[in-house]
Design a protein around this motif. Structure first.
Motif, PDB file in Angstrom:
ATOM      1  N   ALA A 372       3.308  -9.400  33.284  1.00  9.30           N
ATOM      2  CA  ALA A 372       3.528 -10.732  33.876  1.00  9.30           C
ATOM      3  C   ALA A 372       2.185 -11.387  34.166  1.00  9.30           C
ATOM      4  CB  ALA A 372       4.343 -10.591  35.157  1.00  9.30           C
ATOM      5  N   LEU A 373       2.148 -12.707  34.097  1.00  7.90           N
ATOM      6  CA  LEU A 373       0.897 -13.439  34.297  1.00  7.90           C
ATOM      7  C   LEU A 373       0.333 -13.208  35.700  1.00  7.90           C
ATOM      8  CD1 LEU A 373       1.864 -16.882  32.658  1.00  7.90           C
ATOM      9  CD2 LEU A 373       0.900 -14.843  31.552  1.00  7.90           C
ATOM     10  N   ASN A 374       1.210 -12.882  36.644  1.00  3.34           N
ATOM     11  CA  ASN A 374       0.752 -12.698  38.030  1.00  3.34           C
ATOM     12  C   ASN A 374       0.794 -11.230  38.458  1.00  3.34           C
ATOM     13  OD1 ASN A 374       3.494 -12.363  38.064  1.00  3.34           O
ATOM     14  ND2 ASN A 374       3.841 -13.535  39.948  1.00  3.34           N
ATOM     15  N   ILE A 375       0.725 -10.312  37.519  1.00  2.00           N
ATOM     16  CA  ILE A 375       0.768  -8.882  37.898  1.00  2.00           C
ATOM     17  C   ILE A 375      -0.366  -8.592  38.887  1.00  2.00           C
ATOM     18  CG2 ILE A 375      -0.627  -8.142  35.879  1.00  2.00           C
ATOM     19  CD1 ILE A 375       1.121  -5.541  35.899  1.00  2.00           C
ATOM     20  N   PRO A 376      -0.067  -7.950  40.010  1.00  2.00           N
ATOM     21  CA  PRO A 376      -1.131  -7.665  40.981  1.00  2.00           C
ATOM     22  C   PRO A 376      -2.147  -6.675  40.402  1.00  2.00           C
ATOM     23  CG  PRO A 376       1.051  -7.279  41.934  1.00  2.00           C
ATOM     24  CD  PRO A 376       1.252  -7.501  40.469  1.00  2.00           C
ATOM     25  N   HIS A 377      -3.394  -6.833  40.820  1.00  2.00           N
ATOM     26  CA  HIS A 377      -4.462  -6.001  40.265  1.00  2.00           C
ATOM     27  C   HIS A 377      -4.175  -4.509  40.437  1.00  2.00           C
ATOM     28  CE1 HIS A 377      -8.436  -5.155  38.742  1.00  2.00           C
ATOM     29  NE2 HIS A 377      -8.556  -4.271  39.707  1.00  2.00           N
ATOM     30  N   HIS A 378      -3.637  -4.124  41.619  1.00  2.00           N
ATOM     31  CA  HIS A 378      -3.450  -2.680  41.851  1.00  2.00           C
ATOM     32  C   HIS A 378      -2.424  -2.089  40.879  1.00  2.00           C
ATOM     33  CE1 HIS A 378      -0.083  -4.135  44.349  1.00  2.00           C
ATOM     34  NE2 HIS A 378       0.437  -2.939  44.160  1.00  2.00           N
ATOM     35  N   LEU A 379      -1.451  -2.891  40.427  1.00  2.00           N
ATOM     36  CA  LEU A 379      -0.485  -2.361  39.454  1.00  2.00           C
ATOM     37  C   LEU A 379      -1.129  -2.225  38.071  1.00  2.00           C
ATOM     38  CD1 LEU A 379       2.928  -4.063  40.380  1.00  2.00           C
ATOM     39  CD2 LEU A 379       2.054  -1.814  41.030  1.00  2.00           C
ATOM     40  N   LEU A 380      -2.028  -3.167  37.742  1.00  2.00           N
ATOM     41  CA  LEU A 380      -2.763  -3.042  36.473  1.00  2.00           C
ATOM     42  C   LEU A 380      -3.614  -1.773  36.479  1.00  2.00           C
ATOM     43  CD1 LEU A 380      -4.318  -6.397  35.229  1.00  2.00           C
ATOM     44  CD2 LEU A 380      -2.480  -5.045  34.203  1.00  2.00           C
ATOM     45  N   GLU A 381      -4.233  -1.518  37.650  1.00  2.00           N
ATOM     46  CA  GLU A 381      -5.049  -0.305  37.793  1.00  2.00           C
ATOM     47  C   GLU A 381      -4.205   0.937  37.569  1.00  2.00           C
ATOM     48  OE1 GLU A 381      -8.613  -1.032  41.024  1.00  2.00           O
ATOM     49  OE2 GLU A 381      -6.688  -0.292  41.705  1.00  2.00           O
ATOM     50  N   GLN A 382      -3.027   0.950  38.228  1.00  2.00           N
ATOM     51  CA  GLN A 382      -2.134   2.114  38.072  1.00  2.00           C
ATOM     52  C   GLN A 382      -1.682   2.253  36.628  1.00  2.00           C
ATOM     53  OE1 GLN A 382       1.191   2.257  40.852  1.00  2.00           O
ATOM     54  NE2 GLN A 382      -0.106   1.478  42.475  1.00  2.00           N
ATOM     55  N   ALA A 383      -1.378   1.118  35.982  1.00  2.00           N
ATOM     56  CA  ALA A 383      -0.939   1.148  34.581  1.00  2.00           C
ATOM     57  C   ALA A 383      -2.042   1.746  33.705  1.00  2.00           C
ATOM     58  CB  ALA A 383      -0.577  -0.255  34.114  1.00  2.00           C
ATOM     59  N   ALA A 384      -3.283   1.295  33.939  1.00  2.00           N
ATOM     60  CA  ALA A 384      -4.403   1.807  33.137  1.00  2.00           C
ATOM     61  C   ALA A 384      -4.599   3.306  33.386  1.00  2.00           C
ATOM     62  CB  ALA A 384      -5.672   1.025  33.467  1.00  2.00           C
ATOM     63  N   ASP A 385      -4.402   3.752  34.638  1.00  2.00           N
ATOM     64  CA  ASP A 385      -4.524   5.189  34.945  1.00  2.00           C
ATOM     65  C   ASP A 385      -3.487   5.997  34.166  1.00  2.00           C
ATOM     66  OD1 ASP A 385      -6.544   4.608  36.696  1.00  2.00           O
ATOM     67  OD2 ASP A 385      -5.310   4.785  38.520  1.00  2.00           O
ATOM     68  N   ILE A 386      -2.260   5.490  34.139  1.00  2.00           N
ATOM     69  CA  ILE A 386      -1.184   6.213  33.425  1.00  2.00           C
ATOM     70  C   ILE A 386      -1.491   6.255  31.931  1.00  2.00           C
ATOM     71  CG2 ILE A 386       1.284   6.151  32.792  1.00  2.00           C
ATOM     72  CD1 ILE A 386       1.821   4.993  35.634  1.00  2.00           C
ATOM     73  N   LEU A 387      -1.951   5.117  31.382  1.00  2.00           N
ATOM     74  CA  LEU A 387      -2.287   5.088  29.948  1.00  2.00           C
ATOM     75  C   LEU A 387      -3.398   6.088  29.626  1.00  2.00           C
ATOM     76  CD1 LEU A 387      -2.032   1.268  29.267  1.00  2.00           C
ATOM     77  CD2 LEU A 387      -0.749   3.060  28.077  1.00  2.00           C
ATOM     78  N   GLN A 388      -4.345   6.194  30.557  1.00  2.00           N
ATOM     79  CA  GLN A 388      -5.464   7.130  30.377  1.00  2.00           C
ATOM     80  C   GLN A 388      -4.940   8.567  30.286  1.00  2.00           C
ATOM     81  OE1 GLN A 388      -8.622   5.957  32.942  1.00  2.00           O
ATOM     82  NE2 GLN A 388      -9.609   7.957  32.867  1.00  2.00           N
ATOM     83  N   GLU A 389      -4.011   8.882  31.199  1.00  2.00           N
ATOM     84  CA  GLU A 389      -3.437  10.222  31.235  1.00  2.00           C
ATOM     85  C   GLU A 389      -2.650  10.517  29.951  1.00  2.00           C
ATOM     86  OE1 GLU A 389      -1.649  10.309  35.207  1.00  2.00           O
ATOM     87  OE2 GLU A 389      -0.557  12.085  34.422  1.00  2.00           O
TER      88      GLU A 389
END
Ligand SMILES: Cc1ncc(COP(=O)(O)O)c(C=O)c1O
Length: 393
Positions: A372-389
């Motif tokens: 979403a265009l307004n996704i909160p930064h902390h959720l993007l961070e969590q998403a990137a962490d999961i993708l990393q894993e």
């Protein structure tokens, strides 16, 4: 028997719904912004937005209020009459883009059908018959109707359902010589392009080449149309992607994120094409329905310079994280429309992410992110962490 459990819904789906989708085994029952909950109470971060549709997330309050108020006032009156939301929305689209007229349909494919008809009519009005070919790009996707499948520049879509409407031809992005030679044959009325090819893996088409292509088309009085069904409505960091390509199309189409989760498509005409379609030339029972239009107004109202700046920043953050993730290569995209390749098959990445509470999309062999265009930064961070894993080699 409770028919709303995951097992019961999946059984009804298997028994009664045409098997055109390979669905993940999840039933969503509730959402808030960029988070979704399934029927078993599991929580997910949504990095797909219903394929670039829920522009401000799920159950967004402003959108809900606009849609509910319009549903309670007048939900539909047919296009034989006027409604304020449809007129207001058309004005907003034109004022924000410098375009002149809008035709509303219900989907991306319908918006593109309208563009195809308009380009052909422009040419037939001006030059008579025989100049009806529409050029599209290889690797493109333009929809699932017969004409938009024919327009789609991927052979895989040209099977089983023939005969397809004739009059489409395909150019490899970047191949100026092929485009020039094709235009020279004198049978083309238009060119329809995606600037970022979403369905074929988020392939960004080169800006300079698009400018050359638009210029060549102009020389032959061949209309230049942009399919912004997926790229539009703020997704790439500008309201429409063509606004960062240094071109001014004769017409463009959009849908998906426009009404934030309701079916609405639009074909938007510049001065060169504004009067091509006249009374009786085109129509749609539901197109521009006032509830969908009210939803779209609540979306467009908020896509301002500040929001677009944030889309760019969030896109850059996510891109940086992906580029620095072992196991991830070939990150591509603009704004919050990103794709990448992984060492594992894309479908496996998506399934493993889902298992860890993250929804991502695939496109061919690539993973695709459309939060979403307004996704909160902390959720993007969590998403990137999961993708990393998930993607680690
Ligand atoms: C660029 C593009 N054009 C057209 C379409 C078709 O849109 P719809 O599914 O709303 O008909 C899509 C859908 O993915 C798309 O990405």
């Amino acid at each position: 028997m409770n028919r709303n459990t995951t097992a019961a819904v999946m059984a009804d789906d298997a028994n009664y719904i045409a098997h055109t989708y390979s669905r993940a085994p999840v039933v969503f029952v509730r959402g808030q912004g960029s988070r979704l909950w399934d029927a078993d109470g599991r929580e997910y971060i949504d990095c797909g937005s219903g394929i670039a549709v829920t522009s401000f997330g799920i159950a967004d309050e402003q959108w809900q209020a606009a849609v509910s108020a319009q549903a309670a006032a007048v939900q539909h009156v047919s296009n034989l009459y006027h409604t304020a939301p449809q007129a207001r929305l058309a004005a907003m689209l034109c004022e924000a883009t410098g375009m002149q007229k809008v035709f509303f349909g219900n989907s991306g494919a319908e918006a593109n059908e309208c563009a195809i008809k308009a380009m052909r009519k422009y040419s037939s009005d001006k030059y008579g018959p025989g100049r009806h070919t529409i050029l599209t790009l290889k690797h493109s996707f333009h929809g699932r109707t017969l004409a938009t499948l024919a327009a789609t520049g991927q052979d895989a879509f040209h099977k089983h359902f023939g005969p397809f409407p004739e009059g489409f031809d395909y150019i490899e992005p970047g191949d100026t010589a092929a485009l020039a030679a094709r235009l020279k044959r004198g049978d083309c009325c238009g060119m329809l392009v995606e600037l970022v090819q979403g369905e074929s893996g988020v392939r960004v088409v080169d800006k300079q080449w698009i400018q050359v292509a638009a210029q060549l088309c102009r020389q032959w009085d061949v209309l230049f149309a942009v399919d912004e069904v997926q790229t539009g409505n703020g997704r790439t960091g500008t309201l429409y992607a063509w606004q960062q390509y240094g071109i001014r199309p004769d017409l463009f189409t959009t849908a998906k994120g426009l009404a934030g989760g309701l079916p609405l498509g639009a074909c938007v005409f510049a001065a060169s094409t504004a009067d091509v379609l006249g009374p009786g030339d085109h129509g749609s029972t539901f197109g521009g329905n006032p509830v969908c239009a009210a939803g779209a107004i609540s979306i467009l109202e908020r896509i301002d310079a500040a929001l677009l700046e944030k889309v760019k920043q969030k896109g850059e953050y996510l891109r940086r994280r992906l580029e620095n993730t072992p196991g991830i290569t070939d990150v591509s995209g603009l704004g919050l429309m990103l794709g990448f390749s992984a060492q594992k098959p894309a479908a496996q990445v998506a399934a493993e992410c889902r298992g860890k509470g993250l929804l991502v999309l695939t496109a061919h062999d690539r993973v695709r992110l459309l939060p979403a265009l307004n996704i909160p930064h902390h959720l993007l961070e969590q998403a990137a962490d999961i993708l990393q894993e998930v993607c680690k080699p």
